[in-house]
Design an enzyme around this catalytic site. Structure first.
Site, short mmCIF file in Angstrom:
data_model
loop_
_atom_site.label_atom_id
_atom_site.label_comp_id
_atom_site.label_asym_id
_atom_site.label_seq_id
_atom_site.Cartn_x
_atom_site.Cartn_y
_atom_site.Cartn_z
N ASP A 169 0.81 -1.22 0.00
CA ASP A 169 0.00 0.00 0.00
C ASP A 169 0.85 1.27 0.00
O ASP A 169 2.03 1.26 0.35
CB ASP A 169 -0.86 0.05 1.28
CG ASP A 169 -1.99 -0.97 1.26
OD1 ASP A 169 -1.89 -1.95 0.52
OD2 ASP A 169 -2.95 -0.76 2.02
N HIS A 331 3.46 -2.53 3.14
CA HIS A 331 3.53 -1.20 2.52
C HIS A 331 4.85 -0.95 1.79
O HIS A 331 5.87 -1.55 2.10
CB HIS A 331 3.36 -0.12 3.59
CG HIS A 331 2.02 -0.11 4.23
ND1 HIS A 331 1.64 -1.04 5.16
CD2 HIS A 331 0.96 0.73 4.08
CE1 HIS A 331 0.40 -0.79 5.55
NE2 HIS A 331 -0.05 0.27 4.92
ZN LIG Z 1 -2.69 3.21 3.20
#
Ligand SMILES: [Zn+2]
Length: 461
Positions: A169, A331
Site C-alpha cells: 500500500d 507497505h
Molecule cells: Zn494506506
C-alpha cells in the site's frame, strides 16, 4: 580575425554542447527508464518541503536525495488543475463535467441511510454504533460480507491454496527503486495500491509498477478514513485517484483498497458503482505503523513488525492456508517497510507454494478498464508466465476503446503512455520525444548565448 580564434570558438561551442549533454545524461528525470536507474549507496534520512510535514523519507541502498527530488512530468503537471490539490481531501471540481455526470448517474444507488461517521475515533469510542454492525463496517468487526443487497463481498484472502496474495500500500514511494529492483531480481510480481496524490507527485515511479509487470489498484486520492467522508467526496477520492493513475500510467484500475481498511456498505456502494473490487486483508504486518509520521502511522515498534512477520510465516508453515490462501497487509511507504519486505521474502517463499499478485490469485485476467493489457491466469503465472500482453502491446490506449464509464475523464484527451510491458514502444518513444525536446531547446539556447557573447566581443578566445 585570426584562424586560431575561429577554431577555439568552434571548440568552445563543442565543449559547451558536450557539457550540456553530460548534464542531461547524468539525471534523466523525464522517463520511467531514467527514473528507475537512480540508485546509490547512501544511507540517509531526509524530508522535503514538497511534502506534508508528516512525510519523512528514510532510505538505505538508494539515493533519496536524487530519487526524491521533485521533477516535472508534463502530461501530469499540465493537467494538475483538473484535479483536487494533492494531499487535500477530494471534492468534485465544479468544472469537471465528466465527474459530475458520473456522480449524477450513480448517486441514486448510494445508500443515504448509512450515517457518515463523525470521525473515526469518535464513532468508534462513543459506542453509538449498533453492535449488530448494520453497515458491515470493517473497522468495527472486520466485516467483509456486505449487508446491503447487491454488493459483492470484499476480497480478504487469496482463493488459491497455499498462495500469498502479495501486495503493498501507499505508493508509489519516490525511493522504491531498490525494492522494485529486488522484486525484479526475484521474478516476483505484486499488487500495488497507489495513492492518487503520490502518483501525481511521482508519476514515473507509478509507471514503473506497470512496466515491471505489477498490478495497480487505487488507494484513494488523499488517504482519508473513507467512512468519515460524505458520499460525493468519497466518490471524488476514488474518481480522481483512478483518473490520475490513468493519466500517469495509462490504465484505469478496477480494484481498490480502503485506507486503514475503513469501509462500510455506503463506501462499498460507491466503489462498486465505479467498477472497483474492494481488496482487504486478514493479516497485518503493521509495517507502516512504526513511524507515526506515516499516513498509516501508529505506535508500533520495529520488533513488533518482525514478530508480526514471523507469526504470519509460522501460521503459513503450520498449514493454515492449505485450502485457501492469504493476504497480508504491507507497505512501500518508507525504507523500513520495504527493507522488511525484502528481508522476509525468502521465508515467505519457503512457506507459501505460490506468491502472486492478488488479481492473479483471483484469476482476474483483465485488471484494467482498458482491454489491451492482461494478467496471466493463476495457472499461467505459477507455470512461469508472469506477464501477458495483448496483441496490440505497442498501441496507445484510447479511452474510447472502453465502454466503461470510469474511463470517461476530463483529462482523457491527453494521450497516455502505453500499457505495454517492459520496452513498451509507445512509452519509450514518447519519453524519447521529451528527452529530445529537452536536449534541443537547451542546446539551441546555449548556442544563441554563445553566439551573442562571441559577436559582442565579450567572449574573446
Ligand atoms: Zn494506506
Amino acid at each position: 580575425m585570426q584562424p586560431g580564434n575561429s577554431y577555439s570558438r568552434v571548440f568552445s561551442v563543442l565543449v559547451s554542447f558536450g557539457l550540456l549533454t553530460l548534464v542531461n545524461a547524468a539525471a534523466d528525470r523525464t522517463s520511467e527508464q531514467g527514473e528507475a536507474t537512480i540508485t546509490g549507496s547512501s544511507s540517509t534520512s531526509s524530508s522535503s518541503i514538497f511534502f506534508p510535514q508528516e512525510f519523512t523519507f528514510s532510505f538505505t541502498h538508494s539515493d533519496p536525495t536524487e530519487e526524491c527530488t521533485p521533477y516535472e512530468y508534463a502530461p501530469v503537471t499540465d493537467a494538475l488543475n483538473s484535479f483536487p490539490p494533492v494531499w487535500k481531501g477530494a471534492s468534485i471540481l465544479s468544472s469537471d463535467s465528466a465527474a459530475l455526470a458520473m456522480w449524477n448517474s450513480i448517486s441514486d444507488s448510494i445508500p443515504t441511510d448509512i450515517a457518515v461517521k463523525v470521525s473515526f475515533y469518535a464513532s468508534f469510542i462513543s459506542s453509538n454504533y449498533s453492535s449488530s454492525d448494520p453497515d458491515c463496517w470493517w473497522t468495527y468487526d472486520q466485516c467483509i460480507t456486505p449487508k446491503l443487497t447487491g454488493l459483492p463481498p470484499d476480497v480478504a484472502a487469496a482463493p488459491e491454496p497455499s498462495t500469498l496474495g502479495y501486495g503493498f500500500d501507499d505508493g508509489p514511494n519516490c525511493s522504491h527503486n531498490a525494492f522494485y529492483d529486488y522484486l525484479d531480481s526475484q521474478n516476483q510480481k505484486a499488487t500495488f495500491y497507489f495513492i492518487g496524490s503520490n502518483v501525481a507527485q511521482w508519476p514515473l515511479e507509478a509507471q514503473r509498477a506497470l512496466t515491471d509487470g505489477h498490478e495497480i489498484c487505487a488507494h484513494t486520492w488523499s488517504h482519508p478514513y473513507m467512512t468519515t467522508v460524505a458520499s460525493e467526496d468519497a466518490f471524488a477520492e476514488l474518481w480522481y485517484s483512478l483518473q490520475m493513475i490513468k493519466l500517469a500510467v495509462g490504465v484505469t484500475p478496477t480494484c481498490w483498497r480502503p485506507p486503514y481498511g475503513d469501509v462500510d456498505d455506503r463506501i462499498r456502494a460507491i466503489a462498486n458503482a465505479l467498477g472497483l473490487t474492494t481488496i482487504m486483508w486478514k493479516y497485518d504486518s503493521q509495517d507502516a505503523d512504526v513511524d507515526s509520521g506515516n499516513v498509516d502511522g501508529g505506535q508500533v515498534t520495529d520488533a513488533d513488525v518482525v514478530s508480526n512477520y514471523n507469526a504470519f510465516i509460522q501460521t503459513a508453515a503450520s498449514g493454515t492456508f492449505q485450502t485457501v490462501g492469504a493476504i497480508l497487509l504491507s507497505h512501500e511507504i518508507d525504507n523500513f517497510s520495504m527493507t522488511e519486505a525484502i528481508s522476509f521474502y525468502p521465508q515467505l517463499k519457503s512457506v507459501f507454494q505460490h506468491i502472486v499478485p492478488v488479481g492473479v490469485s483471483l484469476n482476474k485476467t483483465q485488471p484494467y478498464v482498458e482491454t489491451n493489457y492482461s494478467l496471466p491466469t493463476f495457472e499461467q503465472y505459477v507455470a512461469g508466465t508472469l506477464i501477458v500482453n495483448s496483441t496490440t502491446s505497442s498501441s496507445t490506449i484510447s479511452s474510447s476503446s472502453s465502454s466503461s464509464t470510469t474511463s470517461q475523464s476530463s483529462t482523457s484527451s491527453i494521450s497516455s503512455p502505453s500499457a505495454s510491458s517492459k520496452g513498451g514502444q509507445t512509452t519509450a518513444s514518447k519519453n524519447a520525444a521529451y528527452k529530445v525536446m529537452d536536449f534541443g531547446y537547451g542546446h539551441v539556447l546555449l548556442l544563441l548565448v554563445t553566439v551573442f557573447f562571441w559577436t559582442s566581443g565579450l567572449l574573446n578566445f
